[in-house]
Scaffold this motif. Structure first.
Motif, PDB file in Angstrom:
ATOM      1  N   TRP A 160     -12.330  -7.902   6.499  1.00  8.96           N
ATOM      2  CA  TRP A 160     -13.474  -6.998   6.328  1.00  8.96           C
ATOM      3  C   TRP A 160     -13.116  -5.883   5.351  1.00  8.96           C
ATOM      4  CZ3 TRP A 160     -17.941  -8.243   8.948  1.00  8.96           C
ATOM      5  CH2 TRP A 160     -17.816  -9.224   9.941  1.00  8.96           C
ATOM      6  N   PHE A 161     -13.974  -5.682   4.350  1.00 13.42           N
ATOM      7  CA  PHE A 161     -13.700  -4.726   3.284  1.00 13.42           C
ATOM      8  C   PHE A 161     -14.864  -3.743   3.161  1.00 13.42           C
ATOM      9  CE2 PHE A 161     -11.055  -8.307   2.588  1.00 13.42           C
ATOM     10  CZ  PHE A 161      -9.950  -7.888   1.851  1.00 13.42           C
ATOM     11  N   ARG A 162     -14.518  -2.490   2.942  1.00 15.64           N
ATOM     12  CA  ARG A 162     -15.547  -1.458   2.746  1.00 15.64           C
ATOM     13  C   ARG A 162     -16.261  -1.640   1.405  1.00 15.64           C
ATOM     14  NH1 ARG A 162     -15.437   3.121   5.890  1.00 15.64           N
ATOM     15  NH2 ARG A 162     -13.730   3.336   7.377  1.00 15.64           N
ATOM     16  N   LYS A 163     -15.526  -2.143   0.426  1.00  9.58           N
ATOM     17  CA  LYS A 163     -16.124  -2.351  -0.893  1.00  9.58           C
ATOM     18  C   LYS A 163     -15.877  -3.788  -1.337  1.00  9.58           C
ATOM     19  CE  LYS A 163     -12.079  -0.961  -3.625  1.00  9.58           C
ATOM     20  NZ  LYS A 163     -11.558  -0.092  -4.704  1.00  9.58           N
ATOM     21  N   GLU A 164     -16.674  -4.251  -2.289  1.00 10.18           N
ATOM     22  CA  GLU A 164     -16.526  -5.613  -2.776  1.00 10.18           C
ATOM     23  C   GLU A 164     -15.242  -5.759  -3.595  1.00 10.18           C
ATOM     24  OE1 GLU A 164     -20.026  -8.059  -3.959  1.00 10.18           O
ATOM     25  OE2 GLU A 164     -20.990  -6.089  -4.140  1.00 10.18           O
ATOM     26  N   LYS A 172      -5.937  -2.785  -6.109  1.00  7.56           N
ATOM     27  CA  LYS A 172      -4.926  -1.752  -6.361  1.00  7.56           C
ATOM     28  C   LYS A 172      -5.134  -0.548  -5.446  1.00  7.56           C
ATOM     29  CE  LYS A 172      -3.182  -4.217  -9.669  1.00  7.56           C
ATOM     30  NZ  LYS A 172      -3.441  -3.927 -11.081  1.00  7.56           N
ATOM     31  N   GLY A 173      -4.105  -0.239  -4.674  1.00  2.00           N
ATOM     32  CA  GLY A 173      -4.131   0.935  -3.793  1.00  2.00           C
ATOM     33  C   GLY A 173      -4.910   0.738  -2.504  1.00  2.00           C
ATOM     34  N   LEU A 174      -5.423  -0.468  -2.269  1.00  2.00           N
ATOM     35  CA  LEU A 174      -6.228  -0.739  -1.075  1.00  2.00           C
ATOM     36  C   LEU A 174      -5.350  -0.725   0.177  1.00  2.00           C
ATOM     37  CD1 LEU A 174      -9.309  -1.767  -0.671  1.00  2.00           C
ATOM     38  CD2 LEU A 174      -8.215  -3.950  -0.174  1.00  2.00           C
ATOM     39  N   LEU A 189       0.353  -7.641  -5.332  1.00  2.00           N
ATOM     40  CA  LEU A 189      -0.905  -7.562  -6.092  1.00  2.00           C
ATOM     41  C   LEU A 189      -1.459  -6.137  -6.105  1.00  2.00           C
ATOM     42  CD1 LEU A 189      -2.688 -10.828  -4.861  1.00  2.00           C
ATOM     43  CD2 LEU A 189      -1.252 -10.505  -6.886  1.00  2.00           C
ATOM     44  N   GLY A 190      -0.706  -5.191  -5.536  1.00  2.00           N
ATOM     45  CA  GLY A 190      -1.123  -3.793  -5.587  1.00  2.00           C
ATOM     46  C   GLY A 190      -1.678  -3.231  -4.296  1.00  2.00           C
ATOM     47  N   VAL A 191      -1.814  -4.063  -3.261  1.00  2.00           N
ATOM     48  CA  VAL A 191      -2.321  -3.610  -1.966  1.00  2.00           C
ATOM     49  C   VAL A 191      -1.247  -2.812  -1.232  1.00  2.00           C
ATOM     50  CG1 VAL A 191      -3.008  -4.472   0.327  1.00  2.00           C
ATOM     51  CG2 VAL A 191      -4.006  -5.461  -1.742  1.00  2.00           C
ATOM     52  N   VAL A 192      -1.685  -1.889  -0.364  1.00  5.70           N
ATOM     53  CA  VAL A 192      -0.775  -1.162   0.512  1.00  5.70           C
ATOM     54  C   VAL A 192      -0.941  -1.752   1.915  1.00  5.70           C
ATOM     55  CG1 VAL A 192      -0.093   1.090   1.412  1.00  5.70           C
ATOM     56  CG2 VAL A 192      -1.096   0.908  -0.895  1.00  5.70           C
ATOM     57  N   GLU A 206     -12.336   2.897  11.295  1.00  8.53           N
ATOM     58  CA  GLU A 206     -13.421   3.853  11.472  1.00  8.53           C
ATOM     59  C   GLU A 206     -13.058   5.221  10.906  1.00  8.53           C
ATOM     60  OE1 GLU A 206     -16.545   4.700  15.048  1.00  8.53           O
ATOM     61  OE2 GLU A 206     -14.425   4.852  15.557  1.00  8.53           O
ATOM     62  N   ARG A 207     -11.796   5.623  11.097  1.00  7.90           N
ATOM     63  CA  ARG A 207     -11.343   6.938  10.594  1.00  7.90           C
ATOM     64  C   ARG A 207     -11.107   6.946   9.096  1.00  7.90           C
ATOM     65  NH1 ARG A 207      -7.858   6.591  15.148  1.00  7.90           N
ATOM     66  NH2 ARG A 207      -6.163   6.054  13.729  1.00  7.90           N
ATOM     67  N   GLY A 208     -11.067   5.774   8.479  1.00  8.29           N
ATOM     68  CA  GLY A 208     -10.784   5.708   7.057  1.00  8.29           C
ATOM     69  C   GLY A 208      -9.309   5.603   6.748  1.00  8.29           C
ATOM     70  N   THR A 209      -8.478   5.476   7.782  1.00 10.05           N
ATOM     71  CA  THR A 209      -7.045   5.258   7.568  1.00 10.05           C
ATOM     72  C   THR A 209      -6.820   3.927   6.877  1.00 10.05           C
ATOM     73  OG1 THR A 209      -6.613   6.493   9.609  1.00 10.05           O
ATOM     74  CG2 THR A 209      -4.794   5.197   8.715  1.00 10.05           C
ATOM     75  N   LEU A 210      -7.743   2.984   7.103  1.00 15.00           N
ATOM     76  CA  LEU A 210      -7.701   1.680   6.463  1.00 15.00           C
ATOM     77  C   LEU A 210      -8.947   1.480   5.609  1.00 15.00           C
ATOM     78  CD1 LEU A 210      -6.613  -0.555   9.497  1.00 15.00           C
ATOM     79  CD2 LEU A 210      -5.163   0.165   7.588  1.00 15.00           C
TER      80      LEU A 210
END
Length: 364
Positions: A160-164, A172-174, A189-192, A206-210
């Motif tokens: 599940w992703f907040r953005k496409e 990058k930085g996700l 590939l740049g993911v965290v 929900e908190r935006g930590t992910l």
């Protein structure tokens, strides 16, 4: 000897035999109580349910002499400390994914699944017929653990992703909750990547930590409520074409069990393995339809992402095999078996499945 004397002597002999036999029977069915810590919350009735299923079947087969008490994460130890708890004897057994523990050794991944590796049937074939289980048990023995396949999710969704995700650049930085070697591949590939137990994922999202989470498939994901926070539901979960759940037993405690009890546990785990996959295959289609009806937007990962991840996966496996003897031992078994299975499924299974998938809507 007259009849009365014969009956008296025979009766005494029978009584003596019973007195001798009774302790032997009792010794073969001793009272045993184990504690099992699961890595899955009770709300996930399939993954947590394999533990209660095994406990029930073991009790039934031993006239309730062998009891396995099941505990959810946090009741004894946190979700991701299940293996350690078994190893050090805090509990006798657990249900968990071996891939949660790749921080100890990346070779732990093989028992669960490798990204772009086996599907569920192929994983079982390798474990039961291809020598994989023997390798896993030899490896686990160094951690004082006996392992048994005990459940499988089948192929998972991509999360599940907040953005496409339209390109590699979008990764990058996700901040992405993803466990096992899949996390390491996504990091290339740049993911965290983040490793978090099942019960803690939703609050972090929900908190935006992910920014994104993957867990399993529609049936479990629906229960965890991810669609309320992140609507883009991607597929396939290429890091887990299957996820074999392991029953881990403390090796010393396992050795203490009578042979009959060990056989019963093995049989109960094999049954749980089949039931778990069947339950997911039964429940995932309806759950997917419900999720789409509540706002989930299905998206395939772009081919650019799939191809880059595939390339990085096998580059990483080569690096690990060159630097880690345990990984090398597993990989030398895995790779030729994987290639052989791809050839067979490409000829028989995939054309059949693909044809049905393309034409089922035509049937009235």
């Amino acid at each position: 000897m007259d009849r009365r004397q014969f009956v008296k002597v025979a009766g005494a002999g029978a009584a003596g035999s019973a007195a001798i036999a009774a302790p032997a029977v009792a010794q073969s069915q001793p009272k045993v109580t184990w504690r099992l810590t699961s890595s899955y919350p009770k709300s996930l009735d399939t993954l947590y349910g394999i533990s209660t299923h095994v406990a029930k079947r073991v009790a039934e087969a031993t006239d309730n002499n062998f009891q396995i008490q099941v505990f959810a994460p946090g009741e004894i130890v946190p979700a991701l400390q299940a293996l350690d708890a078994v190893q050090n004897g805090t509990v006798e057994c657990s249900h968990t994914l071996s891939s949660f523990y790749i921080g100890k050794d990346p070779a732990f991944a093989f028992e669960t699944s490798l990204p772009f590796g086996f599907n569920a049937r192929q994983q079982n074939a390798w474990l039961y017929q291809g020598g994989g289980l023997e390798l896993c048990r030899s490896f686990m023995k160094t951690y004082n653990i006996h392992t048994i396949p005990s459940g499988n999710t089948g192929a998972q969704m991509g999360g599940w992703f907040r953005k496409e995700i339209k390109s590699l650049e979008d990764l990058k930085g996700l901040k992405f909750r993803i466990a096992g070697l899949g996390g390491r591949i996504m990091a290339r590939l740049g993911v965290v990547p983040q490793t978090i137990g099942g019960a803690d994922i939703y609050p972090a999202l929900e908190r935006g930590t992910l920014d994104a989470v993957e867990f399993s498939g529609p049936y479990d994901d629906e229960k965890l409520g991810f669609v309320k926070v992140a609507k883009y539901y991607y597929y396939p979960g290429f890091w887990e074409g299957n996820a074999n759940v392991s029953f881990l037993a403390n090796q010393d405690k396992w050795n203490e069990l009578p042979a009959s009890y060990r056989a019963i546990v093995e049989a109960a785990c094999a049954e749980a393995n089949a039931h778990c996959l069947a339950k997911y295959d039964h429940n995932n289609p309806d759950a997917l339809i419900r999720l789409a009806g509540t706002g989930a937007e299905l998206r395939p990962f772009p081919q650019e992402v799939m191809q880059a991840a595939f390339k990085e996966a096998f580059a990483m496996y080569g690096e690990l095999a060159a630097s880690n003897p345990n990984f090398k031992t597993f990989y030398e078994s895995f790779l030729p078996y994987w290639k052989k299975e791809q050839l067979w499924f490409r000829i028989a299974e995939l054309p059949f499945d693909a044809f049905n998938a393309q034409h089922y809507a035509q049937v009235k």
